[in-house]
Every structure is written in C-alpha cells, then in structure tokens.
Scaffold this motif. Structure first.
Motif, short mmCIF file in Angstrom:
data_model
loop_
_atom_site.label_atom_id
_atom_site.label_comp_id
_atom_site.label_asym_id
_atom_site.label_seq_id
_atom_site.Cartn_x
_atom_site.Cartn_y
_atom_site.Cartn_z
N ARG A 17 -144.22 -98.57 46.67
CA ARG A 17 -144.08 -97.97 48.13
C ARG A 17 -145.53 -97.45 48.31
O ARG A 17 -146.22 -96.77 47.35
N TYR A 46 -143.09 -100.97 51.95
CA TYR A 46 -142.17 -101.00 50.39
C TYR A 46 -141.75 -102.52 50.04
O TYR A 46 -141.16 -103.08 50.97
N GLU A 62 -138.84 -92.95 45.34
CA GLU A 62 -138.62 -92.18 46.53
C GLU A 62 -138.02 -90.89 45.86
O GLU A 62 -138.36 -89.88 46.43
N ASP A 100 -145.61 -91.71 46.45
CA ASP A 100 -146.11 -92.79 47.33
C ASP A 100 -147.32 -93.41 46.55
O ASP A 100 -147.92 -92.71 45.61
#
Length: 196
Positions: free
Chosen positions: A52, A57, A78, A83
């Motif tokens: 991601r 993603y 997530e 990130d």
C-alpha cells in the motif's frame, strides 16, 4: 499514518506449514515490487504479497485459493494504520491442508505479527519551495531550517544577485518558515513553489 523504519521478518509454523513474512518500507510502486522480488523465497511453494502506497494498493495470492492470502496481508497493513509498506509471506507446505479459513488466518496473522514487531516512523507530509535571497541572508535562512525537524536545503544555485535555495520541510511548518524568511530578509526574498 506510519511507515516502517526498516525491514522486519517473522516466522511461524501453522499445522506443519512454515510461514515466513518480510515487511519493509516502500516509497513507490517500483520500490514495492523490487522489495517483493527480493524477499520472496525461490524454494517456497507460494510467495504471497501486498503493498500500500497512498491510494495505490496491490496484492497477490500466488496460486493459493482466491482471497486467502494477498487480501488478508493487505488487511494486516491497513489494520495497523500503515502506508508506504510492502509485505511478502512465503509458505512451505507441510502436508496438512489448512482450508480457506485457515489460510486467511495464517497469512493475515503472520503478516500482522511481523508488522507489530516492526519499528515504525510517522509519515511527514513535506512541502518544497524555492527561496531566492541575498548572499548575506543565506546563512541565517539555513540556521532557521536547523530548528525545524525534517527540514533540509536540498541544493543551492548561485547567481549574480544572490542564492536560490531549494528547501523541503514539513507542510505544517511552511507558514512559519515563510514568515521567518520574510523577517530575516526584510521582505526581500522571493519565495515560490517550484514548477512541476
């Protein structure tokens, strides 16, 4: 949001199958794909992965039943508020079928445990700007940057009129820095966002 400071590994056995996770920072899709290629194990039966980076993603089940590996790895990323991260989980089959639920738990759990063990750092949104000032003001502007965590003068170009500094700093410190530069240069500096 957070990213990882460095690569982390975690290994576990689930019903005689061996799972090895590698998680690391990735600033672009190219970096993520290079990390995945470099961390997958050639002798493993499956090298499932996810990454991601902002709104981008991707994930892969690498031959496992659809939705049992890549998506759970992405959900682990997530679920921990991460990130700019890539994760590869390699599996060596141990002779016992895990079923779809068992695969989801094994891949997602291995990824989650690896990510929990990893050292994190906050993602700082940086702004870039150009500052053109007189030679005499350059040192004071650089000194003001030293007091801002994460700020850096990337380069300097010298002209007949003065110096052009390309500066990166946390976006939330941008307004204060511009006021400081205006004070230092008595309003004579030319401050602009670079083109492109």
């Amino acid at each position: 949001m957070f990213t990882l400071r460095k690569t982390e590994r975690f290994e576990q056995e689930v019903k005689k199958s061996r799972f090895l996770a590698a998680a690391g920072p990735a600033g672009s899709e190219e970096e993520a794909r290079a990390f995945i290629a470099g961390c997958g194990s050639q002798d493993a039966g499956h090298n499932c992965w996810a990454f991601r980076i902002g709104g981008v993603y991707r994930f892969s089940d690498d031959g496992e039943p659809g939705g049992t590996a890549g998506r759970p790895i992405l959900q682990a990323i997530e679920g921990q508020g991460l990130d700019r991260v890539a994760v590869v989980v390699s599996r060596w089959f141990g002779g016992v079928l895990l079923g779809t639920g068992g695969l989801v738990r094994a891949y997602g759990g291995t990824a989650a445990m690896c990510l929990r063990a990893a050292e994190r750092e906050a993602i700082v949104d940086l702004a870039a700007l150009s500052v053109v000032c007189a030679f005499a003001d350059e040192g004071r502007i650089r000194a003001s940057l030293a007091g801002i965590a994460g700020a850096v003068a990337d380069s300097a170009d010298f002209t007949a009129e003065g110096v052009r500094l390309l500066v990166r700093l946390p976006r939330d410190r941008l307004d204060g820095f511009i006021r400081t530069v205006a004070d230092i240069t008595r309003g004579q500096a030319d401050i602009a966002l670079p083109e492109g």
